[in-house]
Structure formats: C-alpha cells, structure tokens
Write an enzyme that holds these catalytic residues in place. Structure first.
Site, PDB file in Angstrom:
ATOM      1  N   TYR A   1    -122.784 -39.881  19.385  1.00 37.23           N
ATOM      2  CA  TYR A   1    -124.225 -39.671  19.515  1.00 37.23           C
ATOM      3  C   TYR A   1    -124.517 -38.789  20.726  1.00 37.23           C
ATOM      4  O   TYR A   1    -123.825 -38.894  21.755  1.00 37.23           O
ATOM      5  CB  TYR A   1    -124.935 -40.991  19.817  1.00 37.23           C
ATOM      6  CG  TYR A   1    -125.373 -41.825  18.643  1.00 37.23           C
ATOM      7  CD1 TYR A   1    -126.024 -41.274  17.554  1.00 37.23           C
ATOM      8  CD2 TYR A   1    -125.196 -43.208  18.674  1.00 37.23           C
ATOM      9  CE1 TYR A   1    -126.462 -42.090  16.505  1.00 37.23           C
ATOM     10  CE2 TYR A   1    -125.644 -44.019  17.637  1.00 37.23           C
ATOM     11  CZ  TYR A   1    -126.270 -43.451  16.558  1.00 37.23           C
ATOM     12  OH  TYR A   1    -126.721 -44.247  15.545  1.00 37.23           O
TER      13      TYR A   1
ATOM     14  N   GLU B   1    -129.180 -48.759  20.426  1.00 31.32           N
ATOM     15  CA  GLU B   1    -129.519 -49.754  21.452  1.00 31.32           C
ATOM     16  C   GLU B   1    -129.643 -49.070  22.814  1.00 31.32           C
ATOM     17  O   GLU B   1    -129.397 -49.659  23.858  1.00 31.32           O
ATOM     18  CB  GLU B   1    -128.482 -50.894  21.515  1.00 31.32           C
ATOM     19  CG  GLU B   1    -128.551 -51.827  20.347  1.00 31.32           C
ATOM     20  CD  GLU B   1    -127.908 -51.280  19.090  1.00 31.32           C
ATOM     21  OE1 GLU B   1    -128.649 -51.079  18.118  1.00 31.32           O
ATOM     22  OE2 GLU B   1    -126.700 -51.033  19.077  1.00 31.32           O
TER      23      GLU B   1
ATOM     24  N   ASN C   1    -131.486 -40.559  12.225  1.00 31.51           N
ATOM     25  CA  ASN C   1    -130.624 -41.723  12.154  1.00 31.51           C
ATOM     26  C   ASN C   1    -131.372 -42.887  11.527  1.00 31.51           C
ATOM     27  O   ASN C   1    -132.412 -43.287  12.043  1.00 31.51           O
ATOM     28  CB  ASN C   1    -130.163 -42.121  13.557  1.00 31.51           C
ATOM     29  CG  ASN C   1    -129.207 -43.278  13.532  1.00 31.51           C
ATOM     30  OD1 ASN C   1    -128.163 -43.205  12.887  1.00 31.51           O
ATOM     31  ND2 ASN C   1    -129.565 -44.364  14.190  1.00 31.51           N
ATOM     32  N   GLU C   2    -130.843 -43.402  10.449  1.00 31.43           N
ATOM     33  CA  GLU C   2    -131.463 -44.543   9.759  1.00 31.43           C
ATOM     34  C   GLU C   2    -132.972 -44.329   9.630  1.00 31.43           C
ATOM     35  O   GLU C   2    -133.770 -45.225   9.901  1.00 31.43           O
ATOM     36  CB  GLU C   2    -131.156 -45.850  10.500  1.00 31.43           C
ATOM     37  CG  GLU C   2    -129.691 -46.231  10.444  1.00 31.43           C
ATOM     38  CD  GLU C   2    -129.381 -47.556  11.145  1.00 31.43           C
ATOM     39  OE1 GLU C   2    -130.164 -47.965  12.004  1.00 31.43           O
ATOM     40  OE2 GLU C   2    -128.354 -48.163  10.814  1.00 31.43           O
TER      41      GLU C   2
ATOM     42  N   GLU D   1    -121.360 -46.593   9.626  1.00 29.81           N
ATOM     43  CA  GLU D   1    -121.350 -47.595  10.703  1.00 29.81           C
ATOM     44  C   GLU D   1    -120.838 -48.903  10.133  1.00 29.81           C
ATOM     45  O   GLU D   1    -121.592 -49.698   9.574  1.00 29.81           O
ATOM     46  CB  GLU D   1    -122.765 -47.813  11.282  1.00 29.81           C
ATOM     47  CG  GLU D   1    -123.320 -46.637  12.046  1.00 29.81           C
ATOM     48  CD  GLU D   1    -124.633 -46.979  12.777  1.00 29.81           C
ATOM     49  OE1 GLU D   1    -125.112 -48.129  12.690  1.00 29.81           O
ATOM     50  OE2 GLU D   1    -125.165 -46.071  13.436  1.00 29.81           O
TER      51      GLU D   1
ATOM     52  N   TYR E   1    -119.739 -55.066  22.816  1.00 26.70           N
ATOM     53  CA  TYR E   1    -119.901 -55.039  21.372  1.00 26.70           C
ATOM     54  C   TYR E   1    -118.822 -55.826  20.636  1.00 26.70           C
ATOM     55  O   TYR E   1    -118.751 -55.821  19.430  1.00 26.70           O
ATOM     56  CB  TYR E   1    -119.922 -53.574  20.871  1.00 26.70           C
ATOM     57  CG  TYR E   1    -120.829 -53.358  19.682  1.00 26.70           C
ATOM     58  CD1 TYR E   1    -122.191 -53.121  19.859  1.00 26.70           C
ATOM     59  CD2 TYR E   1    -120.331 -53.393  18.392  1.00 26.70           C
ATOM     60  CE1 TYR E   1    -123.029 -52.939  18.780  1.00 26.70           C
ATOM     61  CE2 TYR E   1    -121.169 -53.205  17.305  1.00 26.70           C
ATOM     62  CZ  TYR E   1    -122.508 -52.970  17.498  1.00 26.70           C
ATOM     63  OH  TYR E   1    -123.339 -52.779  16.423  1.00 26.70           O
TER      64      TYR E   1
END
Ligand SMILES: *[C@@H]1O[C@H](CO)[C@@H](O)[C@H](O)[C@H]1NC(C)=O
Ligand SMILES: *[C@@H]1O[C@H](CO)[C@@H](O)[C@H](O)[C@H]1NC(C)=O
Ligand SMILES: *[C@@H]1O[C@H](CO)[C@@H](O)[C@H](O)[C@H]1NC(C)=O
Ligand SMILES: *[C@@H]1O[C@H](CO)[C@@H](O)[C@H](O)[C@H]1NC(C)=O
Ligand SMILES: *[C@@H]1O[C@H](CO)[C@@H](O)[C@H](O)[C@H]1NC(C)=O
Length: 654
Positions: free
Chosen positions: A98, A144, A202-203, A283, A350
């Site tokens: 990203y 996030e 994105n999404e 993802e 994560y």
C-alpha cells in the site's frame, strides 16, 4: 483479449530456448502462418490476463502468484531488507504494498519521500531481492491506517464528500496521482520493472457512496499516467453489494476473504462478476488487528495453512494480509466505527507470519510448508529472528506538567475563538490541541461540566486551575462535576486517537466538536493551542533545556524524561509501562506510538534497535496523560506482551 493471449502463448513457447516444445516443425508453422512480426516483439516483460486459460500470463507463460502484504510505513527503513528477504525465503513470489497518501503529502502540495518515507528505495529493494510487486496506491487504502490513508487536510473543506466525484476531492486526488504515478510508471513490469499489477481504490464496494463516476475517473487517471498495458484491478469483499459497487468494466475484479470463509462460495462470488480469468484472493487474513480494550486477536496456524492449501489447490492466486504487520508508530493508527468509535492499537502485529519485530513464527513455517507443495522454495536458510535485549529498568523523572510548557509546545501562541474549533479548522492533523477558557461565575456547589454526546474526539483531559479533574471520552463519559470560582482557568486537552479508516464515517473530525457547557450554559471565549509536541521533542526537548521545577500533583498530563545506555550493539527491545495509565513515548526523538496499559490488550511497545544509539545515552520522553506511578520507571524486556492469557505466542516477563 482472449485471442491475443493465445497468440502470445504460442510464440513464447517457441521463442524461449529452454522450452521443451521448441521444435523445428512448429517454428516452420509459425513462419508460414505469417506471424513473423511476433518475433520482432517477443513478449518478454509482459504481464496480463488469459481469460480463456483462467490465469495470469507472465512473459507469455501461465503464472500464479503467492504473495504477502507488507507496509513500509509500519517497518523502520533499516529493517526493510531483512523483512523482504524473509518474505522471499518463505517462498513468496510477490509482495503487496500500500502507499499511504497522507504519509507522503502532509500538507497540500508538500511532498515527503525522504528517509522512512522513501517509497522508491523500498521498491528498489523488492526488485533487488527478486520479488514482484502488486501495488495498491489508493488513493484510499483503509489498512487500519489513520483516515484510511487520506490526508486530514481534505477536511479543511468540512462538507467535502470523500471517495466520490466531489470536484474538490477529485482535484486533490489528481494532483497527488500526478506526482505519485510517474514515479511508478518506469517500475511497471512491461517497462522493465517488477510491478505486475496496480489496484485502483480499495474495497470501494464497502463504501456507501457507490459512485461509479468516481471509479471511472480513477480508471481514466491511472490509464493516462500508467499507460494501457498495465493490469489494473479492484478488491472487494464477497457480498453481492460489495461487488456491485466496487467493480467497474475495465478493472479486473478480485475478492478478499479469510480462513473462516467457504472458499467455494467466496470464489463463486468473484466468478459472478468475473466469469473468466484467474481466481484471486487479494487479502487472505493471516490474523487480525487489535482494538484498545478488546481481546488480542489470533488465528491458528493450522487454520491459516489449511485455507491456503485449499486455495492453491484450486489454482488460485493468493495474497496473505498481513505477512508482516509491523507497528503504528507516532499517530498513524486508524480506527473503526461499529456503533462506537474503536481505535486500533499501536502494535499491528496482526498475528502475522512475521511478528511485529519481524521474526519468523510457527505460522510462517506452516505457510512455507504449504507453499513448498506447490512451488520450489528458494535454496538456503530462513534468516533467524533478530536478537532482542532486556535493558531492564530505567528510572524517569517528572519534567513538567504539560500546562507549564505551553510556550514551548505552542510557540506561535493560542488562537482566540468565541466557540471551540476543530483540529481541521486550525489545520492540526494529529496529536493534541489544548482548549482553554475561564469560569464565567463562582460555582460554590458542584456543577456539571458536559459536552454533547460524541463531541469530544477522541479523549479530553480536564484541568481546573491546573488541577486534573478527569477524562471525557468520545463515546463514554461526557460529564464531570466541579466547583470553582469566577475566572478560574479551565483547560481541556483533546487527543486525536486516529481517524476512522473504514465504513461510512470517514469524515472524522477531531477536537471539541460541540460546545462545552457548565450546567447547560455553553462556555465561550476560548484560547485554542495547537500543540507541536513532536517538533519540540525532535529538537531534543526537554533534554537540551533547563529542567523546570515540576508542579504540584501527580495526576494529569505531564512530561517525564530519562536515559539509558545500550551495549555495543543496539538490539531491538520491548518497553512495558508498569503502573502508567496512557500516553505517548519518544526515544531519541522518534515517536514510538501510544501506550495504554490500563485499557490493553497491548502492554508493551516495540522499540526497534535502529532508533537506539549504542554507547550513548538514549533519551526517553514520555507524555503521560492521566497519571504516572509514584516511582516512575519503564521496563525494557526481550519479548512483547500483548496479553498473557489471550495470546498464544507471548508471555509476560516482569
Ligand atoms: C462450501 O459451500 C459449498 C457451496 O455452498 C458447499 O457445497 C460446501 O459443503 C461448503 N463447504 C464447507 C466446508 O462448508
Ligand atoms: C488480558 O488478560 C487479563 C488476565 O491477565 C484479563 O483479565 C483481561 O481481560 C485481558 N484483557 C483484554 C483486553 O483482553
Ligand atoms: C456514521 O454513519 C452513519 C451511517 O451513515 C450515520 O448514521 C451516523 O450518524 C454517522 N455517525 C457519525 C458520528 O458521524
Ligand atoms: C456553540 O454555541 C453557540 C451559541 O449558542 C452556537 O452558535 C454554536 O453553533 C455552538 N457550536 C456548536 C459546535 O454547537
Ligand atoms: C540526549 O540528551 C543529552 C542531554 O541530556 C544530549 O546531550 C544528547 O545529545 C541527547 N541525545 C540524543 C540522541 O538526542
């Protein structure tokens, strides 16, 4: 498209000498078929979709990627090579990256690509290590990350409609893309680089706006700046709504889902919008993020490995999100909004295959074993975990209450305003703003100081005559009782805990969004101090300045300082905050992020060795917001502590 693919396939297998199928009769056939021109332009460095073959083709040959996500903004630059090498040695063919717009354009037209923000140096390393890149330049990235990567300055125009064809939003996006994408273009695979594909937005299907004109505009800008050969794609969840609003003719539609999903159904959803072409899970969740005040997330290695094996068995392309999570240093963590505001922790470990500190975990080896069944692993050992060091206990001294150093933290002085102004209205992106007024009358009996619901964004620390009174919270306590006399100084320090990065509420203004009232009558005549704490700390403050006598009282926002020395080599370490409440930590001027042991689950902050200086004092600055322990000290450990009972892989050491 399909016929072009077939044509390219034939010529490739004929022209590549090592290909077993290269035989004189076939070559003769090729020549007599009048396709000689293909020889002049061999498809070296081509990457595209073979719709008939349901696969990607790289240099003409069928190609499937197994990739992993890493965010350079969450890993200190000196560790980039180590992390990428470990990803390569895990058997990955590509990394998914990203680009956070707000990390690179802090103010409109002001660009930062230096040091830790040297995105091109990171891309150079991926190429050097033999990794392909799936690039996700946004402009919105979610991740996030604070405001999903959008710059807070977009909100200087309060009614801007983010992620839509609002002309002001599009103008900002276009000027950014005109700076960013020309740096990307020479790195595209077909131009000799290692970027095989580029994601647009994105999404987007998860966003309420569902504005096809916006997606069309982005498609046009990406095409204009990157050319017509590059493979552009979208990523969305597998719900019909998400795929309806997130996909567009001309952008290859991929999906994202974790180990909990039914693979047949999830790829079935991709097939409904993309009947032909490669299956792609952009993802595949190896773990999950943590929110302050909620349990530490983890997903078992066995479950992650099983899902991966099943997808690879189907011939699908998979990117693991995250492969290396890293850290939300400084103020970069984002937040979600699900009925309430949910800020993300400083750690972005994560539960990923590489830990926050970049160490191979059991999950990494389970994944590598799965990969080895589908493609050859690189020869050689996995680089070991980096050494950690328990520097032990470091005593800190109180330096000053925050209210006593406003001249240093806000050298330009306060802004006067009848009513409170937001962070955005005074052009403060992150951190802290102090709101000051005076009591309009004597209050002999307790009166209620209150803010409208959800208007203290995100936490407010209240002081009366410099005495700490308590905390107001965005979706929590919004009232305090107090007494005082006319003219007494009332201060509210407001902390931005990270702008919302996902969902409908992305215009997430910070500061005091409503009037603070005393027994229902609004307070007015404010002095508003935008605090530049990081500027001061980066310049060596408070170490270079004479110590101020510490003011009375142990509670409320205050600075603490101390120093420690490391052995000859500065190893990575983790710092614990025994008895501390909530605040921010800097070492040698580097902002390591928020700590909040009272709320958890995260109990330690990761301190990369690269911020420490061997053989010299390492200066610690702590801004404690609520109250430090009576004997303040920090404890440097050789392992993280996310939550003893809830984390599989970590243990407490005290
Ligand atoms: C996944 O979904 C398919 C189609 O709905 C179903 O046939 C299959 O049993 C499901 N698999 C699992 C493991 O639940
Ligand atoms: C962390 O673990 C403790 C037990 O040590 C438990 O009481 C607490 O609820 C956990 N915190 C979170 C946020 O899960
Ligand atoms: C968040 O978005 C929802 C849905 O659009 C809306 O109802 C709500 O008022 C928003 N909340 C805030 C705090 O903006
Ligand atoms: C604060 O109160 C004043 C006077 O009542 C009003 O004009 C103003 O709109 C209020 N501000 C906010 C953010 O509610
Ligand atoms: C740490 O503080 C001391 C003064 O106390 C100063 O001389 C030194 O340069 C500082 N070190 C760093 C790395 O900023």
């Amino acid at each position: 498209m399909a016929s072009t693919s077939t044509h390219v396939t034939v010529t490739t297998s004929l022209l590549v000498p090592s290909t077993a199928r290269m035989r004189p009769p076939a070559l003769a056939l090729l020549l007599t078929a009048g396709l000689l021109h293909a020889q002049a332009a061999p498809p070296a460095h081509s990457f595209h979709i073979d719709y008939d073959g349901d696969c990607f083709r790289k240099d003409g040959a069928p190609f499937r990627y197994i990739a992993g996500s890493i965010h350079y903004a969450r890993v200190p630059r000196p560790a980039w090579r180590d992390r990428l090498l470990k990803m390569y040695m895990s058997g990955l063919s590509a990394v998914q990256v990203y680009i956070p717009w707000n990390y690179h354009e802090p103010l409109p037209g002001l660009y930062d690509f230096a040091g830790d923000r040297d995105m091109e140096a990171f891309l150079d390393l991926t190429a050097e290590l033999g990794l392909l890149v799936i690039l996700r330049p946004g402009p919105y990235i979610c991740a996030e990350w604070e405001m999903g990567g959008l710059p807070a300055w977009l909100l200087w125009k309060p009614d801007i409609v983010l992620r839509s064809s609002d002309p002001d939003y599009l103008a900002a996006v276009d000027s950014w893309l005109h700076v960013l994408l020309p740096k990307i273009k020479p790195r595209l695979y077909q131009n000799g680089g290692n970027i095989i594909s580029v994601q647009v937005e994105n999404e987007y299907g998860s966003y309420y706006a569902c504005d096809y004109n916006y997606l069309r505009h982005l498609l046009g800008t990406f095409r204009a700046l990157l050319g017509h050969d590059v493979l552009l794609f979208t990523t969305d969840g597998t719900q019909a709504d998400e795929l309806r609003c997130g996909t567009l003719q001309g952008l290859y539609a991929t999906v994202d889902f974790g180990p909990g999903s039914n693979i047949t159904e999830a790829f079935g959803a991709q097939r409904r919008v993309q009947p032909k072409g490669p299956l792609v899970n952009s993802e595949y969740y190896t773990g999950w993020l943590d929110y302050w005040g909620e349990a530490h997330a983890s997903i078992s290695s066995a479950q992650v490995a099983r899902g991966l094996a099943d997808m690879l068995q189907l011939g699908a392309n998979v990117n693991m999100y995250m492969f290396q999570g890293g850290t939300n240093f400084a103020y970069w963590s984002g937040a979600d909004f699900k009925e309430v505001y949910k800020p993300v922790t400083t750690s972005y470990d994560y539960d990923a295959p590489l830990s926050e500190a970049g160490d191979p975990t059991e999950k990494l080896f389970a994944i590598r074993t799965v990969i080895s069944k589908f493609q050859a692993l690189p020869v050689g050992p996995m680089p070991p975990a980096t050494p950690k060091y328990a520097y032990g206990r470091v005593a800190l001294q109180k330096y000053a209450n925050l209210l006593d150093v406003l001249d240093i933290l806000c050298p330009s002085g306060p802004i006067q305003s009848q009513f409170p102004l937001t962070f955005e209205a005074i052009k403060q992106a992150h951190g802290f703003v102090l709101y000051r007024t005076h009591l309009p009358r004597d209050i002999p009996d307790p009166a209620t100081l209150s803010a409208p619901p959800h208007s203290v964004c995100d936490r407010g620390y209240v002081m009366l005559q410099k005495e700490y009174q308590g905390t107001l919270e965005r979706d929590g306590q919004t009232a305090l009782q107090m007494t005082g006399s006319e003219g007494a100084t009332l201060d509210l320090l407001v902390e931005n805990m990270g702008r919302i990065n996902f969902g409908a509420n992305t215009s997430d203004f910070k500061g005091l969004l409503g009037n603070l009232s005393l027994d229902s009558s609004p307070l007015s005549s404010w002095l508003i101090y935008p605090l530049a704490i990081d500027t001061a700390v980066q310049q060596g403050w408070p170490h270079a300045a004479p110590t101020k006598s510490s003011s009375r009282g142990g509670a409320g926002p205050a600075f603490y300082s101390g120093a420690f020395e490391t052995p000859d080599i500065a190893w990575d370490t983790f710092v614990k905050f025994p008895g501390w409440s909530k605040g921010q930590l800097w070492i040698n001027g580097f902002n390591l992020g928020r700590y909040w042991p009272q709320r958890g689950p995260q109990q330690t902050l990761f301190v990369p060795g690269s911020v420490l200086y061997p053989g010299r004092p390492n200066n610690i600055t702590v801004l404690e917001l609520e109250g430090a322990p009576p004997t303040p000290f920090l404890l440097f450990l050789d392992r993280p502590f996310f939550n003893t009972t809830l984390s599989r892989s970590t243990a407490a050491t005290e």
